[in-house]
Design an enzyme around this catalytic site. Structure first.
Site, PDB file in Angstrom:
ATOM      1  CE  LYS A  22      33.340  -7.973  60.631  1.00  0.00           C
ATOM      2  NZ  LYS A  22      34.833  -7.278  61.192  1.00  0.00           N
ATOM      3  CG  ASN A  23      33.812  -7.382  64.977  1.00  0.00           C
ATOM      4  OD1 ASN A  23      34.287  -7.965  63.650  1.00  0.00           O
ATOM      5  ND2 ASN A  23      33.491  -5.863  64.786  1.00  0.00           N
ATOM      6  NE  ARG A  96      43.710  -4.504  62.539  1.00  0.00           N
ATOM      7  CZ  ARG A  96      45.079  -4.027  63.088  1.00  0.00           C
ATOM      8  NH1 ARG A  96      46.181  -3.926  62.392  1.00  0.00           N
ATOM      9  NH2 ARG A  96      44.906  -4.277  64.475  1.00  0.00           N
ATOM     10  CB  CYS A 120      43.902  -2.247  57.649  1.00  0.00           C
ATOM     11  SG  CYS A 120      42.977  -1.017  59.044  1.00  0.00           S
ATOM     12  NE  ARG A 125      41.857  -1.662  62.913  1.00  0.00           N
ATOM     13  CZ  ARG A 125      40.988  -2.595  62.614  1.00  0.00           C
ATOM     14  NH1 ARG A 125      40.851  -2.549  61.113  1.00  0.00           N
ATOM     15  NH2 ARG A 125      40.157  -3.275  63.370  1.00  0.00           N
ATOM     16  N   PRO A 126      47.861  -0.413  65.251  1.00  0.00           N
ATOM     17  CG  PRO A 126      48.873   0.937  66.855  1.00  0.00           C
ATOM     18  CD  PRO A 126      47.844   0.966  65.730  1.00  0.00           C
ATOM     19  CG  ASP A 128      50.776  -0.531  70.908  1.00  0.00           C
ATOM     20  OD1 ASP A 128      50.080  -0.158  70.332  1.00  0.00           O
ATOM     21  OD2 ASP A 128      50.887   0.619  71.800  1.00  0.00           O
ATOM     22  CD  GLN A 129      48.388  -0.457  74.716  1.00  0.00           C
ATOM     23  OE1 GLN A 129      48.052  -0.586  75.733  1.00  0.00           O
ATOM     24  NE2 GLN A 129      49.370   0.466  74.181  1.00  0.00           N
ATOM     25  CG  ASP A 308      32.776  -1.001  63.756  1.00  0.00           C
ATOM     26  OD1 ASP A 308      33.806  -0.546  63.356  1.00  0.00           O
ATOM     27  OD2 ASP A 308      32.981  -2.261  64.365  1.00  0.00           O
ATOM     28  NE  ARG A 401      37.696  -7.922  55.354  1.00  0.00           N
ATOM     29  CZ  ARG A 401      38.582  -7.301  56.005  1.00  0.00           C
ATOM     30  NH1 ARG A 401      38.957  -6.369  55.553  1.00  0.00           N
ATOM     31  NH2 ARG A 401      39.101  -7.466  57.483  1.00  0.00           N
TER      32      ARG A 401
HETATM   33  N1  EPU Z   1      45.133   0.256  69.212  1.00  0.00           N
HETATM   34  C1  EPU Z   1      46.387   0.612  69.528  1.00  0.00           C
HETATM   35  N2  EPU Z   1      47.250  -0.371  69.973  1.00  0.00           N
HETATM   36  C2  EPU Z   1      46.834  -1.626  70.074  1.00  0.00           C
HETATM   37  C3  EPU Z   1      45.399  -1.769  69.686  1.00  0.00           C
HETATM   38  C4  EPU Z   1      44.511  -0.562  69.263  1.00  0.00           C
HETATM   39  O1  EPU Z   1      46.784   1.946  69.371  1.00  0.00           O
HETATM   40  O2  EPU Z   1      47.566  -2.537  70.557  1.00  0.00           O
HETATM   41  C5  EPU Z   1      44.319   1.608  68.815  1.00  0.00           C
HETATM   42  C6  EPU Z   1      43.842   1.239  67.412  1.00  0.00           C
HETATM   43  O3  EPU Z   1      44.493   1.682  66.387  1.00  0.00           O
HETATM   44  C7  EPU Z   1      42.379   2.183  67.343  1.00  0.00           C
HETATM   45  C8  EPU Z   1      41.887   2.072  68.817  1.00  0.00           C
HETATM   46  O4  EPU Z   1      43.085   1.558  69.750  1.00  0.00           O
HETATM   47  O5  EPU Z   1      42.955   3.599  67.105  1.00  0.00           O
HETATM   48  C9  EPU Z   1      40.862   0.896  69.015  1.00  0.00           C
HETATM   49  O6  EPU Z   1      41.011  -0.126  68.442  1.00  0.00           O
HETATM   50  P1  EPU Z   1      40.665  -1.641  68.978  1.00  0.00           P
HETATM   51  O7  EPU Z   1      41.876  -2.437  69.051  1.00  0.00           O
HETATM   52  O8  EPU Z   1      39.649  -1.467  69.892  1.00  0.00           O
HETATM   53  O9  EPU Z   1      40.024  -2.250  67.394  1.00  0.00           O
HETATM   54  P2  EPU Z   1      40.224  -3.629  66.924  1.00  0.00           P
HETATM   55  O10 EPU Z   1      40.150  -4.601  68.203  1.00  0.00           O
HETATM   56  O11 EPU Z   1      41.290  -3.687  66.090  1.00  0.00           O
HETATM   57  C10 EPU Z   1      37.452  -4.146  66.828  1.00  0.00           C
HETATM   58  C11 EPU Z   1      36.673  -4.565  65.668  1.00  0.00           C
HETATM   59  C12 EPU Z   1      36.708  -3.434  64.910  1.00  0.00           C
HETATM   60  C13 EPU Z   1      36.220  -2.143  65.286  1.00  0.00           C
HETATM   61  C14 EPU Z   1      36.894  -1.722  66.674  1.00  0.00           C
HETATM   62  C15 EPU Z   1      36.425  -0.810  67.423  1.00  0.00           C
HETATM   63  C16 EPU Z   1      36.814  -6.827  65.523  1.00  0.00           C
HETATM   64  C17 EPU Z   1      37.399  -8.083  64.984  1.00  0.00           C
HETATM   65  N3  EPU Z   1      37.091  -5.687  65.105  1.00  0.00           N
HETATM   66  O12 EPU Z   1      39.006  -3.816  66.437  1.00  0.00           O
HETATM   67  O13 EPU Z   1      35.758  -3.618  63.706  1.00  0.00           O
HETATM   68  O14 EPU Z   1      35.976  -0.972  64.645  1.00  0.00           O
HETATM   69  O15 EPU Z   1      36.971  -2.933  67.416  1.00  0.00           O
HETATM   70  O16 EPU Z   1      35.204  -0.986  68.084  1.00  0.00           O
HETATM   71  O17 EPU Z   1      36.434  -7.092  66.736  1.00  0.00           O
HETATM   72  C18 EPU Z   1      34.651  -3.692  61.651  1.00  0.00           C
HETATM   73  O18 EPU Z   1      33.784  -4.547  62.114  1.00  0.00           O
HETATM   74  O19 EPU Z   1      34.078  -3.045  60.726  1.00  0.00           O
HETATM   75  C19 EPU Z   1      35.886  -3.333  62.549  1.00  0.00           C
HETATM   76  C20 EPU Z   1      36.554  -2.750  61.879  1.00  0.00           C
END
Ligand code: EPU
Length: 425
Positions: A22-23, A96, A120, A125-126, A128-129, A308, A401
């Site tokens: 999925k990811n 998201r 969520c 899960r902001p 900002d980055q 995960d 999902r």
């Molecule tokens: N974060 C920030 N700012 C940002 C982006 C992230 O503070 O701009 C924080 C998040 O809040 C979190 C941390 O950084 O605390 C890591 O988040 P990341 O951005 O890596 O997560 P993501 O990209 O939103 C993906 C997967 C998630 C998985 C995470 C961590 C996808 C579509 N989703 O999410 O998958 O848990 O990486 O490995 O690739 C799932 O499949 O169940 C799932 C939630």
């Protein structure tokens, strides 16, 4: 509303094949937006999130076909025209990862309007980055009425230092930088296998990307990219979940498509818990002891133990010999399965929000439980497979999902499991 009913207590045995990731699929179909013409993705899982991404991409004006038209697990995205570069709230709210269209749209169309995802179930899960990175590449970013608007005549390469490794943030920036003018260096990038898989797809589209899989990714922008035809990699989290299913039931299962390199940290912990894991052609076999041993673990970005899989390993540890300590460092609210596991007789206390202490019990007892998010649901299914009596996991739309027909895969391994209609909560 669908629920899953399990009669627990049977060790799983046999072979199972994992679906496409999925990811990995979500960013790759977003990458199709970078090139005019039809891109084709094989081995995509048939999941709610992938369908939502398809709907979003169709909303932007691309032509999306799947299923009967092109094959059961093939998705075709023809992004020749993108007249409406806007991701509306209704679609982003349910998924998201919709934010992944932001980078490709600004890079190719010069503008994008994407609803802000909001919080969520697993945390704030902001993004900002993502925004900091795009603005370093010269995009003008405005936030208004719940939307991010990003504009740039042409993005230009820049150095971006992420405050923390973010998976979709790294992916968004890699895609944006692929069409930027000049060189982009992404520091403190996420190193997950899905990031590497996206980089490979971008390279096949004509992008110049180096270093994916390390914390520094360098992208030399090019003027245009071409469509691509790819096979999506197997889902490492589904593979890990199935290995945990073998462990929690004391089973012996060959998981085809499980890749050792993508699962190192998890395999280390499963072995510590007493599992024997061997590499066989096409996959990994897990032979479990009658009861797992206790194991301490901490979630962390790749190559650390994946957040995960935290809930699924915790389900295994709930019946382990001894006490385990689980620390969640990636998301702030990812212990929602604990309350439900306790309803099945697990002895778990959460200390300070990030640490759970699991005192293994000999028996879990089947109960009605409520899924709260995708991975929490999987953990409840695993607990149900081990528990005595009947477990009914409600709200399985969360499970759907991210897992394609998990109950059928488990059924094939000898589980007594079926999907039922249950009254809504
Ligand atoms: N974060 C920030 N700012 C940002 C982006 C992230 O503070 O701009 C924080 C998040 O809040 C979190 C941390 O950084 O605390 C890591 O988040 P990341 O951005 O890596 O997560 P993501 O990209 O939103 C993906 C997967 C998630 C998985 C995470 C961590 C996808 C579509 N989703 O999410 O998958 O848990 O990486 O490995 O690739 C799932 O499949 O169940 C799932 C939630």
């Amino acid at each position: 509303m669908d629920a899953i009913e399990i009669q627990g207590g049977r060790p799983l045995k046999g072979e199972v094949t994992v679906s496409g990731s999925k990811n990995a699929t979500l960013p790759q179909i977003a990458a199709a937006l970078l090139a005019p013409g039809p891109s084709i993705f094989h081995n995509t899982p048939d999941l709610a999130d992938v369908r939502t991404m398809g709907r979003l991409i169709a909303h932007l004006g691309a032509k999306v076909s799947r299923g009967a038209e092109v094959g059961p697990h093939t998705l075709r995205v023809d992004a020749s025209e993108l007249p409406r570069p806007e991701a509306p709230y209704d679609l982003v709210r349910t998924m998201r990862a919709a934010v992944l269209v932001l980078g490709p749209l600004v890079a190719r169309m010069g503008r994008a309007r994407v609803s802000l995802p909001g919080g969520c179930a697993i945390g704030a899960r902001p993004i900002d980055q993502h925004l900091k990175g795009l603005s370093a590449l010269g995009a003008q970013i405005e936030l208004s009425h719940g939307y991010v608007e990003a504009k740039a005549k042409r993005l230009r390469g820049a150095k971006v230092l992420f405050d923390l490794p973010t998976v979709t943030g790294t992916e968004n920036l890699m895609m944006a930088a692929a069409l930027a003018d000049g060189r982009t260096v992404l520091e403190n990038s996420a190193r997950e296998p899905e990031v590497c898989a996206l980089a490979k797809v971008l390279v096949r589209m004509g992008a110049r990307v180096e270093g994916a899989g390390t914390s520094v990714v360098t992208i030399e922008g090019v003027r245009e990219l071409k469509p691509v035809e790819v096979d999506v990699i197997p889902d490492r989290i589904e593979a890990g979940t199935l290995l945990c299913a073998a462990l929690v039931t004391g089973g012996d299962v060959l998981v085809k498509g499980a890749l050792e390199d993508d699962l190192d940290a998890a395999l280390g912990k499963l072995r510590e818990a007493g599992a024997t894991i061997t590499s066989e052609p096409g996959g990994l076999r897990l032979k479990a002891p009658a009861r797992p041993e206790a194991v301490d673990f901490i979630t962390a970005p790749f190559p650390g133990f994946p957040t995960d899989l935290q809930a699924q390993l915790m389900a295994c540890l709930s019946v382990a010999r001894g006490a385990s300590r689980v620390v969640e460092t990636v998301f702030e609210n990812r212990f929602m399965h604990v309350q439900e596991l306790r309803r099945m007789g697990a002895e778990i206390i959460v200390d300070g929000g990030h640490t759970a202490v699991v005192r293994g019990v000999e028996r879990l007892s089947g109960a009605g439980v409520m899924a709260t998010d995708l991975r929490a649901s999987a953990s409840l299914v695993l607990a149900g497979l081990r528990a005595e009596g009947t477990t009914v996991v409600h709200r399985v739309y969360h499970l759907d999902r991210g897992y394609e027909a998990l109950e059928n895969k488990l059924l094939g391994l000898g589980a007594r499991i079926r999907r039922i209609r249950a009254p809504g909560p």
